[in-house]
Structures are given as structure tokens and as C-alpha cells.
Motif scaffolding. Structure first.
Motif, PDB file in Angstrom:
ATOM      1  N   GLN B  35       0.759  -0.875   0.218  1.00 38.23           N
ATOM      2  CA  GLN B  35       0.060  -0.692  -0.098  1.00 38.23           C
ATOM      3  C   GLN B  35       0.879   1.087   0.012  1.00 38.23           C
ATOM      4  N   GLU B  36       0.259   2.445  -1.127  1.00 38.68           N
ATOM      5  CA  GLU B  36       1.093   3.685  -0.425  1.00 38.68           C
ATOM      6  C   GLU B  36       0.927   4.502   0.100  1.00 38.68           C
ATOM      7  N   ILE B  37       1.802   3.937   1.392  1.00 41.01           N
ATOM      8  CA  ILE B  37       1.526   5.433   2.974  1.00 41.01           C
ATOM      9  C   ILE B  37       2.694   6.292   2.780  1.00 41.01           C
ATOM     10  N   ALA B  38       2.775   6.805   3.540  1.00 44.68           N
ATOM     11  CA  ALA B  38       4.194   7.777   3.640  1.00 44.68           C
ATOM     12  C   ALA B  38       5.139   7.403   5.110  1.00 44.68           C
ATOM     13  N   CYS B  39       5.746   6.818   4.431  1.00 43.91           N
ATOM     14  CA  CYS B  39       7.291   5.704   5.139  1.00 43.91           C
ATOM     15  C   CYS B  39       7.700   5.325   4.809  1.00 43.91           C
ATOM     16  N   ASN B  40       9.281   5.344   5.379  1.00 42.13           N
ATOM     17  CA  ASN B  40      10.292   5.072   4.601  1.00 42.13           C
ATOM     18  C   ASN B  40      11.707   4.693   5.085  1.00 42.13           C
ATOM     19  N   PRO B  41      11.570   4.465   6.494  1.00 41.40           N
ATOM     20  CA  PRO B  41      13.019   4.196   7.373  1.00 41.40           C
ATOM     21  C   PRO B  41      13.510   2.743   6.604  1.00 41.40           C
ATOM     22  N   ASP B  56       8.981   9.019  -4.557  1.00 41.09           N
ATOM     23  CA  ASP B  56       9.261   9.865  -3.083  1.00 41.09           C
ATOM     24  C   ASP B  56       8.371   8.678  -1.758  1.00 41.09           C
ATOM     25  N   ILE B  57       7.958   9.375  -1.020  1.00 36.55           N
ATOM     26  CA  ILE B  57       8.149   8.816   0.514  1.00 36.55           C
ATOM     27  C   ILE B  57       6.775   7.854   0.312  1.00 36.55           C
ATOM     28  N   ASN B  58       6.058   7.738  -0.782  1.00 34.05           N
ATOM     29  CA  ASN B  58       4.406   7.631  -0.492  1.00 34.05           C
ATOM     30  C   ASN B  58       4.685   6.023  -1.022  1.00 34.05           C
ATOM     31  N   CYS B  78      11.827  -1.910  10.070  1.00 29.14           N
ATOM     32  CA  CYS B  78      10.323  -1.630   9.071  1.00 29.14           C
ATOM     33  C   CYS B  78       8.909  -1.123   9.829  1.00 29.14           C
ATOM     34  N   PRO B  79       8.657  -0.202  10.184  1.00 27.88           N
ATOM     35  CA  PRO B  79       7.679  -0.283  11.241  1.00 27.88           C
ATOM     36  C   PRO B  79       5.879  -0.929  10.872  1.00 27.88           C
ATOM     37  N   GLY B  80       5.998  -1.702   9.583  1.00 25.00           N
ATOM     38  CA  GLY B  80       4.711  -1.962   9.381  1.00 25.00           C
ATOM     39  C   GLY B  80       5.103  -3.644   9.829  1.00 25.00           C
ATOM     40  N   ALA B  82       6.918  -5.761   7.882  1.00 27.12           N
ATOM     41  CA  ALA B  82       6.399  -5.877   7.117  1.00 27.12           C
ATOM     42  C   ALA B  82       7.729  -6.649   5.725  1.00 27.12           C
TER      43      ALA B  82
END
Lengths: 364, 167
Positions: B35-41, B56-58, B78-80, B82
Motif C-alpha cells: 500500500q502506498e503510505i508515507a513511510c521510508n525507514p 517519493d516517500i509514498n 520496518c515500522p509495519g 512487513a
């Protein structure tokens, strides 16, 4: 006696903490008011890692971000933090009244940033007043602040981020999560949160709702049922699920009462989840010198609340003439960050809400 | 479907699974992030610059199969939760699957744990090859389980607790 305050920040959650720090870093003197006995707002109970980018502390757990921000606030010589302090009213002459230690304080701020956040919505169904039926926020506080296992067997209502995250945290606390029910046809929260729950064996039932709760003196179970495309309950689909706790995570609504009281123009905007103050691009309301940041002006992720806090704090610094060149740079950077955070498919709702705010502003 | 039950479909997975040729060369990260969410760690976490996100981040992350060495650093970042690492070269008949884990108790190396698939269904009992903490601040564990090769793309979690000792 009326106390003069340069910058008043109301609310010590993610938006308020960031707003206070931004204004104080620029040289302004800030009084930060928090209703609770500890600052941090919802951050104190967020045990999951945050999303977003490095600037919003992505990858760090919410409570760790809260501790970091509170440490910075406590160490800051330009910030006075007052806890157990509830704002009671904002008057036309600019006076703000506060209840603190049974005393009625009167403040006269030059600039005010409201960062009061949001409140949970509730759901109507028969027996929804039985003990054992909670808002997800209360369950999260019991678990992650109080260290209390809140339930043995729970049904969660709502597959937005709060419902998914609190379900996961209950699993971590050893609670049996029977299922997550969601009236919408799709999961509203991040799908990675949903997948995390699902691979731990928790079913997520979309197009399902709570028909009624039952129990003798306390919750003993719920009757779930399926919904059709017109949101009508489908007879014959009822399912009896015994449980001791039902947890509601059916959305939040902005706590904008103070902005109303102060005379700021508010409008109902569905995409922002309630009545919200109409703010300009620097987050100033229609009342000169009165700003809003975070969920109070529209429900969004905590990452965005932190950036909005920073934006409002630096905008106030610019307006007061503190470190103007740098503060203006920070205002522009925060605006760009917000555009980025909201630019993906998940930002569609908030973008539509902001477009409506801009349209309303034009009508005035 | 993923969007209404949380379980990635075969079509979802086809977008992120490495080629069989690459899988047979050694461990590699698989980002089950659809899913395109704003997250990039994950991008910053990779010491080999193997994870990218464009424009970008999305965007969803992309793993460069030539740069990724399957070091597992991204798994706990990964915060998710995943990202998974699959090593098809563990032994002739088995693969090593590494996944993030945030429950107690944490299994010990050598114990048997009950493997779960993406729907949380029990897939059998498998030996734990590693249980590594992501660190005091990170707090996520990385568990590596040895599973039969045919389950390498199925097992993605373990049941918390009830671990058995030895074989």
C-alpha cells in the motif's frame, strides 16, 4: 490578577509539544498547559513504531517520541509547563481562564495555539451501556499506561489504524482477540497493521457490525451481523460471540470548542471528521493571533500533528518578530513536509478536507 | 483480498517475490508492503543501499536483488513489520525464514515453534535457528525459522508461547 503570557499553547500532545518547542527555539516565551498530570497526550501509550520519514521520527515508537519531546520541553528555559491545568474559557477580550489546583487563573496571551486534539466517537446499539464496553483509547490507557490487562476475550469494532493497533497491542498483552469487525467494505487503516493481526490469527470482518450486546450486569457477549451495500443489517447473518470486552474504535472528532468560544469561524467538514476552525495556510484561525494545530483542525496521523505543531509555532515566532529569517524557513519546510505526507492515496480524504477549508475561507 | 481481510493474494506477492534464480543464490529481503503510505525507514536502514523508493516517500519499496545480501537489518526497522528474509540455501530440503516478532515469550535458539502462515493458520512445528533482539530502543525481535522449502513462501509468523524443546 491577570497574568500576561507571550505564547500560550493549550494541550501537551504531539502538536502542542512541537508548537511550544518551535516558538521557544525562536526566542519566544511559552506557557504550555496540559489538562492531564503528565504531558505527552496520546503519545504516552503508543507502543508501536511510527511511520513517516526521519523528520517525524519514523521507526521510533510513539512513547519514545513523547519522552524525547517532553525532555526537550522540560530542559527549555523559554518554556513553562503547567500540568493539571484545564482551560475553561476564552473570551472576546482575549482573556483565557484556567483551572489549576482549585484556583481560577486568568491569562492574557499575545498569541495562542490550540492543540486540544480529539475525542472518540461512540456507537449506538442495544445495551451499549453495559460495563465491559470501552473506547479503544481507554483500553490502551489501561494496558500501556496502567499496566493492567484490560480483558480476557475481546471483540474490536473498527479497522482503522486505532482499531488495528489496539487489537495488536491487546494480543501482545495476552488478550484473546476474537475478531475485528468493520462496517465499511474495506480496511481503513494501514494494511501492514491488518496483515500483522491476520498472521497472528485474528480475523478482520469487513461489512460486519454489532447488532446488540448482552449480559447480566456486565458484558457477556455480542451479536454481530453482516451489512448489505446500503448499510442495512442482513437478517439471518447473526453470529453470537461470547466476550467480556467490546472495544470501540469508530473514529475521532476534533475538540474545537475553545476555538468556537474565542469566536473563530468553524464549519462542519466531513473529511476532517467534524466541526473545525477555518484556518489559513499558517494555521491561524479567523481570530487574529489564534492558531490551531493537530487533530483539533482535522483528524490525521500523529506525524502530521507534530509537523502542524512545528508550523504553527514557527508561524507565531515570525508574527512576533523572533528569529524571523530562520523561522520563516522552518514554516516553509513544515508546509512542504505536510504536502509530502498527504500526497499519497491515503491522504485523499485530508486533501479533500483542506480543499473545502480553502473554499470556505474564500467565501468569507 | 488484502484490502478487506488483511491477507496478501498471490497477485500481490507476485509483485515483490524475487526470481527463483535469485532465491537459489542465497538470502534476500522480501518487502510485503503493498500500500502506498508515507513511510521510508527501510531505505535508510539498508547498509547496502539495496532498498529504494521512487518517486517519493509514498511509493512502495523496491529491493535490488543484486545489491541485497539478506543481512536482515531491515526486518526489525520496518515500522509495519512487513519485511521478511528468505534463504533457500539453508539445506537441500529446507529454507530459513526470518520475520519480525513482538510478543512474549521469545523462543530460544534450538526450540521448536509453531509456524503460522499469512492467515494465522498453523503450518507445523519448526526449529528456531536464531532469535535476535533489534536492540534496547528498537525492541523488535528477528526470529529465523527452518522450514521445508515448499513452505518458505508460506510461513510468516509463529504462535507466541508453548515452545517445545529439541527435536
Amino acid at each position: 490578577m491577570i497574568r500576561d503570557v507571550e505564547v500560550l499553547v493549550i494541550g501537551g500532545g504531539p502538536a502542542g509539544l512541537c508548537a511550544a518547542k518551535a516558538a521557544a527555539d525562536s526566542g519566544a516565551h511559552v506557557l504550555l498547559l496540559e489538562r492531564d498530570d503528565t504531558p505527552g497526550g496520546q503519545l504516552v501509550k503508543q507502543t508501536h513504531k511510527f511511520f513517516g520519514s526521519e523528520r517525524q521520527f519514523a521507526g521510533t515508537r510513539g512513547f519514545q517520541i513523547g519522552e524525547m519531546l517532553v525532555d526537550e520541553i522540560n530542559a527549555h528555559e523559554n518554556i513553562e509547563l503547567m500540568t493539571d491545568a484545564t482551560v475553561l474559557g476564552m473570551y472576546e477580550d482575549g482573556i483565557v481562564t484556567v483551572l489549576k489546583d482549585e484556583k481560577h487563573l486568568k491569562l492574557r496571551p499575545v498569541k495562542t495555539i490550540i492543540a486540544t486534539g480529539a475525542a472518540e466517537k461512540f456507537l449506538t446499539f442495544p445495551n451499549n451501556d453495559l460495563p465491559g464496553i470501552y473506547g479503544a483509547g481507554a483500553v490502551q490507557t489501561l494496558m500501556n499506561v496502567g499496566g493492567v490487562k484490560p480483558a480476557d476475550k475481546v471483540v474490536m469494532v473498527g479497522a482503522g489504524n486505532i482499531g488495528l493497533i489496539v487489537s495488536y497491542q491487546m494480543l501482545q498483552a495476552g488478550v484473546e482477540v476474537e475478531c475485528v469487525v468493520e462496517a465499511l467494505p474495506n480496511i481503513g487503516g494501514f494494511l501492514v497493521h491488518a496483515s500483522k493481526l491476520r498472521r497472528a490469527g485474528v480475523p478482520i470482518l469487513t461489512r460486519w457490525t454489532v447488532k446488540e450486546a448482552y449480559g447480566n450486569g456486565k458484558l457477556e457477549g455480542v451479536i454481530l451481523c453482516q451489512l448489505d451495500d446500503k448499510w442495512q443489517q442482513i437478517p439471518g447473518t447473526e453470529k453470537d460471540v461470547p466476550c467480556d470486552t467490546l472495544c470501540l474504535a469508530v473514529g475521532l472528532t476534533p475538540l474545537a470548542e475553545l476555538a468556537w468560544q474565542a469566536g473563530a469561524r468553524c464549519e462542519y467538514i466531513r473529511e476532517l471528521s467534524g466541526h473545525v476552525p477555518i484556518c489559513d495556510e499558517n494555521l491561524m484561525t479567523t481570530v487574529e493571533g489564534l492558531y490551531c494545530a493537530g487533530d483539533v483542525s482535522g483528524i490525521e496521523e500523529a506525524s502530521s500533528a507534530m509537523v502542524e505543531g512545528r508550523l504553527a509555532g514557527y508561524a507565531v515566532a515570525v508574527a512576533l518578530g523572533y528569529d524571523v529569517e530562520n523561522a520563516q524557513k522552518e514554516v516553509d519546510a513544515a508546509k512542504a513536509e505536510l504536502v509530502e505526507l498527504r500526497s499519497g492515496p491515503m491522504g485523499g480524504k485530508i486533501r479533500a478536507g483542506i480543499a473545502k477549508v480553502e473554499q470556505k475561507r474564500g467565501e468569507a | 483480498m488484502l484490502i478487506n481481510d488483511g491477507i496478501p493474494t498471490a497477485e500481490d506477492l507476485a509483485k515483490v517475490l524475487p526470481s527463483e534464480e535469485r532465491l537459489n543464490k542465497g538470502p534476500i529481503a522480501i518487502t510485503e508492503c503493498f500500500q502506498e503510505i508515507a513511510c521510508n525507514p527501510c531505505v535508510a536502514a539498508c547498509p547496502h543501499h539495496a532498498i529504494s523508493m521512487e518517486p517519493d516517500i509514498n511509493a512502495t519499496p523496491k529491493v535490488d536483488p543484486d545489491k541485497c545480501i539478506g543481512c536482515r537489518v531491515c526486518v526489525a526497522k520496518c515500522p509495519g513489520l512487513a519485511i521478511f528474509v528468505v534463504d533457500m540455501t539453508q539445506s537441500e530440503g529446507t529454507a530459513a525464514v526470518t520475520f519480525p516478532f513482538e510478543y512474549i515469550p521469545v523462543p530460544e535458539k534450538g526450540q521448536l515453534a509453531c509456524g503460522l502462515n499469512r492467515a494465522g493458520e498453523e503450518m507445523g512445528w519448526f526449529p528456531v535457528l536464531r532469535a535476535v533482539s533489534g536492540g534496547k530502543k528498537n525492541l523488535t525481535y528477528m526470529i529465523t525459522l527452518e522450514v521445508p522449502k515448499e513452505l518458505a513462501m508460506e510461513v510468516r509468523n509463529i504462535k507466541a508461547g508453548g515452545y517445545r524443546d529439541g527435536k
